[in-house]
Design a protein around this motif. Sequence first.
Motif, PDB file in Angstrom:
ATOM      1  N   GLU A   1      34.679 -33.449  22.608  1.00  0.00           N
ATOM      2  CA  GLU A   1      34.883 -32.059  22.215  1.00  0.00           C
ATOM      3  C   GLU A   1      35.259 -31.217  23.422  1.00  0.00           C
ATOM      4  OE1 GLU A   1      32.059 -31.246  18.403  1.00  0.00           O
ATOM      5  OE2 GLU A   1      31.066 -31.205  20.356  1.00  0.00           O
ATOM      6  N   THR A   2      35.900 -30.090  23.146  1.00  0.00           N
ATOM      7  CA  THR A   2      36.334 -29.177  24.207  1.00  0.00           C
ATOM      8  C   THR A   2      35.165 -28.740  25.085  1.00  0.00           C
ATOM      9  OG1 THR A   2      38.233 -28.367  22.934  1.00  0.00           O
ATOM     10  CG2 THR A   2      37.347 -26.897  24.618  1.00  0.00           C
ATOM     11  N   ARG A   3      34.004 -28.513  24.484  1.00  0.00           N
ATOM     12  CA  ARG A   3      32.856 -28.013  25.254  1.00  0.00           C
ATOM     13  C   ARG A   3      32.451 -28.963  26.383  1.00  0.00           C
ATOM     14  NH1 ARG A   3      27.810 -28.445  20.987  1.00  0.00           N
ATOM     15  NH2 ARG A   3      28.202 -30.546  20.198  1.00  0.00           N
ATOM     16  N   GLU A   4      32.809 -30.227  26.288  1.00  0.00           N
ATOM     17  CA  GLU A   4      32.461 -31.189  27.332  1.00  0.00           C
ATOM     18  C   GLU A   4      33.327 -31.041  28.580  1.00  0.00           C
ATOM     19  OE1 GLU A   4      31.922 -35.263  25.795  1.00  0.00           O
ATOM     20  OE2 GLU A   4      32.123 -34.364  23.797  1.00  0.00           O
ATOM     21  N   ARG A   5      34.441 -30.312  28.459  1.00  0.00           N
ATOM     22  CA  ARG A   5      35.395 -30.203  29.556  1.00  0.00           C
ATOM     23  C   ARG A   5      35.471 -28.788  30.147  1.00  0.00           C
ATOM     24  NH1 ARG A   5      35.335 -35.131  28.899  1.00  0.00           N
ATOM     25  NH2 ARG A   5      34.023 -34.641  30.693  1.00  0.00           N
ATOM     26  N   VAL A   6      34.986 -27.777  29.434  1.00  0.00           N
ATOM     27  CA  VAL A   6      35.154 -26.392  29.879  1.00  0.00           C
ATOM     28  C   VAL A   6      34.233 -26.043  31.041  1.00  0.00           C
ATOM     29  CG1 VAL A   6      34.821 -23.968  29.223  1.00  0.00           C
ATOM     30  CG2 VAL A   6      35.979 -25.543  27.661  1.00  0.00           C
ATOM     31  N   VAL A   7      34.813 -25.408  32.080  1.00  0.00           N
ATOM     32  CA  VAL A   7      34.052 -24.865  33.199  1.00  0.00           C
ATOM     33  C   VAL A   7      33.923 -23.351  33.023  1.00  0.00           C
ATOM     34  CG1 VAL A   7      33.966 -24.523  35.698  1.00  0.00           C
ATOM     35  CG2 VAL A   7      34.806 -26.691  34.753  1.00  0.00           C
ATOM     36  N   GLU A   8      35.061 -22.682  32.865  1.00  0.00           N
ATOM     37  CA  GLU A   8      35.046 -21.238  32.645  1.00  0.00           C
ATOM     38  C   GLU A   8      36.296 -20.810  31.902  1.00  0.00           C
ATOM     39  OE1 GLU A   8      34.847 -19.579  36.619  1.00  0.00           O
ATOM     40  OE2 GLU A   8      37.043 -19.406  36.716  1.00  0.00           O
ATOM     41  N   VAL A   9      36.203 -19.653  31.257  1.00  0.00           N
ATOM     42  CA  VAL A   9      37.290 -19.132  30.428  1.00  0.00           C
ATOM     43  C   VAL A   9      37.551 -17.679  30.794  1.00  0.00           C
ATOM     44  CG1 VAL A   9      38.052 -18.648  28.061  1.00  0.00           C
ATOM     45  CG2 VAL A   9      36.636 -20.672  28.528  1.00  0.00           C
ATOM     46  N   ARG A  10      38.815 -17.325  30.960  1.00  0.00           N
ATOM     47  CA  ARG A  10      39.203 -15.926  31.169  1.00  0.00           C
ATOM     48  C   ARG A  10      39.565 -15.311  29.822  1.00  0.00           C
ATOM     49  NH1 ARG A  10      40.790 -14.365  36.474  1.00  0.00           N
ATOM     50  NH2 ARG A  10      42.301 -12.876  35.631  1.00  0.00           N
TER      51      ARG A  10
END
Length: 321
Positions: free
Chosen positions: A151-160
Amino acid sequence: MSRGEELIARLGDRLSGLRGRLTPDAEMEKITWFRAGGTVDALFQPADEEDLAAFLRAVPEEIPVTVVGIGSNLLVREGGLRGFVVRLSARGFGEAEAVSPTRIRAGAAAPDKRVAAVALEAGIGGFHFYHGIPGGIGGALRMNAGANGVETRERVVEVRALDRQGNLHVLSNADMGYSYRHSSVPAELIFTSALFEGYPEDREKIRAEMDAVQHHRETVQPIREKTGGSTFKNPDGTSAWKEIDKAGCRGLMIGGAQMSPMHCNFMINTGTASGYDLEHLGETVRARVLETSGIRLHWEIRRIGDFRPGREVQEFLGQLL
């Protein structure tokens, strides 16, 4: 003067400094992968994050602003939308690049497949699943898109992201509030880019994983049809397609809309489907699954806009509630 032209004229000088493309009375069927839908008063495609912030500051808050991605899992109703639709441009928000041996930064308009390709080129593992998701990064961030056990949540560090007033927010993974096919970030926030992290991986292994994803898609999904991808989220303990099949809805048609005979959780436009046909079909499936299995399927496809008078569709067709 059309409604869209009136809206733009009313705002006048407020919009004069914008560098992006502004289109009155835009036809949403040209944007969505379903190739169906009504019109929006005005479509704005910002040049970059700064231009988008200027637009948000210029448009009074009482005027609706709706954000769409690349249109892959989007159903626009026949009555269209009031106010503005913002669609991030590929030129301003579509880039993806490796910024370290394990990290990738991608714009919200970058196709998921592009991020997978960048990861392959850089030898960064953990992104092969994006090769099989027909969407963009903005949508993946919003709905925690996943496939093949990742899932995407496993790869996300930060979001603008920008808020409705044009202010910038930098969100951590925890701030995103991820769960299955969902994030708890306020709907008003517009994602502009994200930083992702994977791990060092042999390119040949990554390529083999991507090839397996592609083979799976080609053999079980109607990827060459006008479709929005998975129509419903998987219920706890089962798969949406199994419940749809059990309810006798594989291949079911209403007007030009059909539940794919190949993968019955994929809804397709066979060529003449309207937004009404597609949503009516979806709610028919939900009603039949509820009657057959007692399971309330939840839409994965995003549905926006107004119904055309006399062409309203009630949830579960207004039955069995």
